[in-house]
Design a protein around this motif. Structure first.
Motif, PDB file in Angstrom:
ATOM      1  N   VAL A 349       0.841  -1.206   0.000  1.00 20.98           N
ATOM      2  CA  VAL A 349       0.000   0.000   0.000  1.00 20.98           C
ATOM      3  C   VAL A 349       0.870   1.248   0.000  1.00 20.98           C
ATOM      4  N   ALA A 350       1.964   1.209   0.741  1.00 18.23           N
ATOM      5  CA  ALA A 350       2.849   2.375   0.816  1.00 18.23           C
ATOM      6  C   ALA A 350       3.419   2.712  -0.561  1.00 18.23           C
ATOM      7  N   ALA A 351       3.729   1.665  -1.324  1.00 21.44           N
ATOM      8  CA  ALA A 351       4.361   1.894  -2.636  1.00 21.44           C
ATOM      9  C   ALA A 351       3.328   2.075  -3.739  1.00 21.44           C
ATOM     10  N   ASP A 352       2.055   1.905  -3.396  1.00 26.32           N
ATOM     11  CA  ASP A 352       1.029   1.831  -4.443  1.00 26.32           C
ATOM     12  C   ASP A 352       0.472   3.195  -4.826  1.00 26.32           C
ATOM     13  N   TRP A 353       1.361   4.104  -5.216  1.00 31.80           N
ATOM     14  CA  TRP A 353       0.930   5.458  -5.588  1.00 31.80           C
ATOM     15  C   TRP A 353       0.014   5.426  -6.819  1.00 31.80           C
ATOM     16  N   ILE A 354       0.332   4.570  -7.794  1.00 32.63           N
ATOM     17  CA  ILE A 354      -0.443   4.563  -9.045  1.00 32.63           C
ATOM     18  C   ILE A 354      -1.915   4.249  -8.773  1.00 32.63           C
ATOM     19  N   ASN A 355      -2.173   3.153  -8.065  1.00 38.42           N
ATOM     20  CA  ASN A 355      -3.575   2.760  -7.833  1.00 38.42           C
ATOM     21  C   ASN A 355      -4.270   3.617  -6.792  1.00 38.42           C
ATOM     22  N   GLN A 356      -3.582   3.841  -5.658  1.00 38.65           N
ATOM     23  CA  GLN A 356      -4.248   4.494  -4.522  1.00 38.65           C
ATOM     24  C   GLN A 356      -4.405   5.997  -4.704  1.00 38.65           C
ATOM     25  N   VAL A 357      -3.415   6.609  -5.336  1.00 42.55           N
ATOM     26  CA  VAL A 357      -3.458   8.073  -5.477  1.00 42.55           C
ATOM     27  C   VAL A 357      -3.817   8.464  -6.910  1.00 42.55           C
ATOM     28  N   TYR A 358      -2.943   8.113  -7.844  1.00 39.88           N
ATOM     29  CA  TYR A 358      -3.066   8.671  -9.195  1.00 39.88           C
ATOM     30  C   TYR A 358      -4.316   8.204  -9.945  1.00 39.88           C
ATOM     31  N   LEU A 359      -4.466   6.894 -10.126  1.00 38.02           N
ATOM     32  CA  LEU A 359      -5.584   6.409 -10.955  1.00 38.02           C
ATOM     33  C   LEU A 359      -6.926   6.755 -10.322  1.00 38.02           C
ATOM     34  N   ARG A 360      -6.982   6.672  -8.995  1.00 40.42           N
ATOM     35  CA  ARG A 360      -8.237   6.993  -8.302  1.00 40.42           C
ATOM     36  C   ARG A 360      -8.665   8.434  -8.616  1.00 40.42           C
ATOM     37  N   ALA A 361      -7.715   9.354  -8.465  1.00 38.10           N
ATOM     38  CA  ALA A 361      -8.026  10.771  -8.719  1.00 38.10           C
ATOM     39  C   ALA A 361      -8.278  11.014 -10.208  1.00 38.10           C
ATOM     40  N   ASN A 362      -7.438  10.442 -11.056  1.00 38.01           N
ATOM     41  CA  ASN A 362      -7.567  10.661 -12.498  1.00 38.01           C
ATOM     42  C   ASN A 362      -8.931  10.186 -13.000  1.00 38.01           C
ATOM     43  N   HIS A 363      -9.343   8.987 -12.581  1.00 37.44           N
ATOM     44  CA  HIS A 363     -10.631   8.462 -13.043  1.00 37.44           C
ATOM     45  C   HIS A 363     -11.794   9.310 -12.542  1.00 37.44           C
ATOM     46  N   ALA A 364     -11.714   9.756 -11.303  1.00 34.90           N
ATOM     47  CA  ALA A 364     -12.798  10.599 -10.773  1.00 34.90           C
ATOM     48  C   ALA A 364     -12.879  11.914 -11.554  1.00 34.90           C
ATOM     49  N   ARG A 365     -11.734  12.490 -11.882  1.00 32.37           N
ATOM     50  CA  ARG A 365     -11.719  13.764 -12.621  1.00 32.37           C
ATOM     51  C   ARG A 365     -12.217  13.571 -14.058  1.00 32.37           C
ATOM     52  N   LEU A 366     -11.762  12.490 -14.710  1.00 35.13           N
ATOM     53  CA  LEU A 366     -12.231  12.207 -16.073  1.00 35.13           C
ATOM     54  C   LEU A 366     -13.744  12.015 -16.080  1.00 35.13           C
ATOM     55  N   LYS A 367     -14.231  11.273 -15.107  1.00 33.87           N
ATOM     56  CA  LYS A 367     -15.665  10.974 -15.060  1.00 33.87           C
ATOM     57  C   LYS A 367     -16.486  12.261 -14.864  1.00 33.87           C
ATOM     58  N   ALA A 368     -16.012  13.127 -13.963  1.00 34.48           N
ATOM     59  CA  ALA A 368     -16.728  14.390 -13.706  1.00 34.48           C
ATOM     60  C   ALA A 368     -16.741  15.270 -14.959  1.00 34.48           C
ATOM     61  N   ALA A 369     -15.596  15.342 -15.658  1.00 32.69           N
ATOM     62  CA  ALA A 369     -15.509  16.175 -16.862  1.00 32.69           C
ATOM     63  C   ALA A 369     -16.396  15.604 -17.970  1.00 32.69           C
ATOM     64  N   HIS A 370     -16.384  14.282 -18.116  1.00 35.80           N
ATOM     65  CA  HIS A 370     -17.216  13.612 -19.120  1.00 35.80           C
ATOM     66  C   HIS A 370     -18.699  13.872 -18.825  1.00 35.80           C
ATOM     67  N   THR A 371     -19.071  13.773 -17.554  1.00 30.18           N
ATOM     68  CA  THR A 371     -20.468  14.008 -17.168  1.00 30.18           C
ATOM     69  C   THR A 371     -20.874  15.436 -17.486  1.00 30.18           C
ATOM     70  N   TYR A 372     -19.983  16.395 -17.207  1.00 30.82           N
ATOM     71  CA  TYR A 372     -20.302  17.797 -17.491  1.00 30.82           C
ATOM     72  C   TYR A 372     -20.595  17.999 -18.979  1.00 30.82           C
ATOM     73  N   VAL A 373     -19.684  17.508 -19.829  1.00 28.67           N
ATOM     74  CA  VAL A 373     -19.837  17.733 -21.274  1.00 28.67           C
ATOM     75  C   VAL A 373     -21.062  16.993 -21.821  1.00 28.67           C
ATOM     76  N   THR A 374     -21.271  15.750 -21.390  1.00 25.20           N
ATOM     77  CA  THR A 374     -22.411  14.991 -21.929  1.00 25.20           C
ATOM     78  C   THR A 374     -23.741  15.550 -21.423  1.00 25.20           C
ATOM     79  N   ASP A 375     -23.762  16.072 -20.197  1.00 23.87           N
ATOM     80  CA  ASP A 375     -24.994  16.732 -19.717  1.00 23.87           C
ATOM     81  C   ASP A 375     -25.314  17.956 -20.566  1.00 23.87           C
ATOM     82  N   GLU A 376     -24.288  18.719 -20.920  1.00 24.89           N
ATOM     83  CA  GLU A 376     -24.483  19.884 -21.796  1.00 24.89           C
ATOM     84  C   GLU A 376     -25.052  19.447 -23.151  1.00 24.89           C
TER      85      GLU A 376
END
Length: 532
Positions: A349-376
């Motif tokens: 877990v200590a070394a798992d920056w990609i899964n725990q930090v990066y991908l988690r945040a990246n996917h949440a941000r992509l999803k929010a941006a996608h939702t914004y544009v598709t709602d428009e």
């Protein structure tokens, strides 16, 4: 060409030899003066550059900046992830990134430093869910996937031979395979109609691949390989395991190499969608002819760091590509940084920056941006493909074209540019139907809001013009091209494995059924007896 769907018939009627590399996707080559300083090849390279640059030239001369240039152009055209600079800049400036040792400043093995190839093999084993550990000796690294397409085309095909690809597709591949290798593309045209074996718009089927291959062979064109993009750019489709197997079996039957580009593999941002890598398959139909590509520019939001990787079990192909890596190497210090980046996963877990930090945040941000544009888009009543991978939405603007031609599509594209928003039009992806556009949503909220406002303004003006024109002269154009473009298609659901179709919501299903019933031969083919 002509009214209605005329462009498509005209395109398909042209001999393959003429239409395969359309070096003037955007511009008319007669606009270009042949340079006396360049060879014929040099002139073609020059035309290529000019033909794709119009929008980008305008953008670079007038970039939007919140403070310095608020009326500048917003770039929804370049497929980049602009949502993760904070995370990546922090990671790339940590002390472990700054190692400097003699081997990093010397010539490397042209396939890449072994420490990096080992790290790539471990990384791909983990994320592609490979059934057995992948081997470092099958890994090659070079400066981006464009170079890889170029190198693979050059070693798998002779000049004038061809590679098969389904349209619409990322247009940069045309230049990558052509400029050095003089390799052409043969197109399997996909369209938005839902008929027969196609249960979703722009669905790739073996039937369509067979047809394109036979057409090319009938014209004496030698096809050596098939390119698959998974996740697909610009559609956002993710292929199921059974589809992948079908495509690979098709290639094996015809002794075609398969180049699988999985550059958006970790940019699948919704739990409902599952990505399957070719490297995760239990058994490849033809391992010696299957070559898989990935890179960090998309999934790690660092398109300025040029790094791509090839995985192939075929040592002849690996060695031939490696000899071209002399021109496409990755510098030593960058190889170290990439190895450090890829190391941050899974083990603890200590070394798992990609899964725990990066991908988690990246996917949440992509999803929010996608939702914004598709709602428009839903608010505007504009149909689009609702997918969950990549940075883009494939949008149906056909109702804003009066006659449904590529000339009209180009005018609409210019109209967006004049209103300070850069999009990509379907022609740039060799789409067979005029009126489809790709928009990039992986951007900050304030730019998305302003860009969507500018798009809305153009569409509303266009709607008024069409109404006024139709009052003056009722349009005789062929409406057939717009048959599947009604509002129900807005919610074309993401493609899912048949087992989880039940989780698709009712609106999606009703929309899909209505669309299928409008398709001319659907009711004939799907009789009550068949359902029984």
């Amino acid at each position: 060409g002509g009214g209605g769907g005329g462009d498509l018939q005209e395109m398909r009627a042209r001999p393959l030899s003429e239409r395969r590399v359309d070096v003037h996707g955007f511009c008319n080559p007669s606009d270009f003066q042949r340079s006396p300083y360049l060879s014929a090849r040099g002139n073609i390279a020059n035309i290529f550059r000019g033909s794709t640059e119009e929008g980008y030239k305008a953008y670079h001369a007038d970039k939007y900046d919140e403070d310095k240039n608020p009326n500048g152009i917003i770039n929804f055209g370049t497929s980049e992830n602009k949502l993760c600079f904070d995370l990546m800049s922090k990671r790339l400036t940590q002390t472990d990134m700054n190692l400097m040792e003699p081997p990093l400043l010397q010539y490397p093995d042209w396939k890449g430093h072994m420490f990096l190839r080992e790290e790539v093999a471990r990384f791909l084993t983990y994320y592609c869910k490979a059934p057995a550990p992948l081997k470092a000796e099958n890994v090659i690294v070079l400066n981006g996937c464009g170079s890889l397409f170029s190198a693979l085309a050059t070693v798998l095909c002779d000049p004038g031979e061809a590679v098969l690809i389904a349209t619409p597709f990322y247009g940069g591949i045309t230049q990558s395979v052509f400029l050095y290798g003089n390799v052409k593309l043969v197109y399997a045209y996909l369209d938005s109609k839902i008929t027969g074996t196609s249960t979703r718009p722009f669905q790739l089927t073996v039937e369509k691949l067979e047809k394109a291959l036979q057409d090319a062979r009938a014209e004496g064109v030698t096809v050596r390989a098939l390119i698959l993009l998974n996740p697909q750019n610009p559609l956002g489709d993710i292929y199921s395991l059974s589809e992948l197997r079908d495509y690979l079996e098709f290639a094996k039957r015809h002794e075609l190499h398969v180049i699988v580009d999985e550059i958006y593999m970790l940019s699948v941002f919704d739990e409902s969608a599952t990505f399957h890598s070719v490297l995760g398959m239990d058994r490849l139909p033809d391992p010696q002819r299957t070559h898989v590509m990935w890179g960090i520019s998309k999934d790690f939001a660092v398109s300025g760091i040029r790094f791509g990787t090839l995985y192939t079990e075929n040592q002849d192909v690996a060695n031939a590509v490696a000899s071209l890596c002399y021109f496409h190497g990755v510098c030593g210090p960058v190889q170290h940084k990439v190895a450090q980046l890829l190391r941050d996963r899974g083990e603890s877990v200590a070394a798992d920056w990609i899964n725990q930090v990066y991908l988690r945040a990246n996917h949440a941000r992509l999803k929010a941006a996608h939702t914004y544009v598709t709602d428009e888009l839903k608010t505007l009543g504009v149909p689009f493909l609702n997918r969950n991978a990549g940075f883009f939405v494939w949008i149906d603007f056909r109702k804003y074209l009066r006659t449904g031609t590529f000339e009209e599509e180009m005018l609409l594209w210019r109209r967006f540019l004049d209103n300070k928003v850069l999009l990509s039009c379907g022609k740039a992806f060799e789409c067979s139907e005029p009126g489809w556009f790709r928009i990039i949503f992986a951007d900050k909220t304030h730019r998305l809001q302003l860009g969507m406002q500018r798009i809305r303004k153009v569409l509303e003006e266009r709607e008024q013009e069409i109404l006024a024109e139709e009052k003056e002269q009722p349009c005789q154009s062929d409406q057939d091209g717009k048959a599947d473009s009604t509002d129900e298609v807005i919610f074309v659901s993401r493609h899912q494995e048949p087992t989880c179709a039940g989780s698709s919501n009712l609106g999606d299903l009703i929309g899909l059924l209505q669309q299928q019933m409008r398709s001319s031969d659907w009711l004939q083919k799907n009789t009550a007896e068949q359902f029984a």
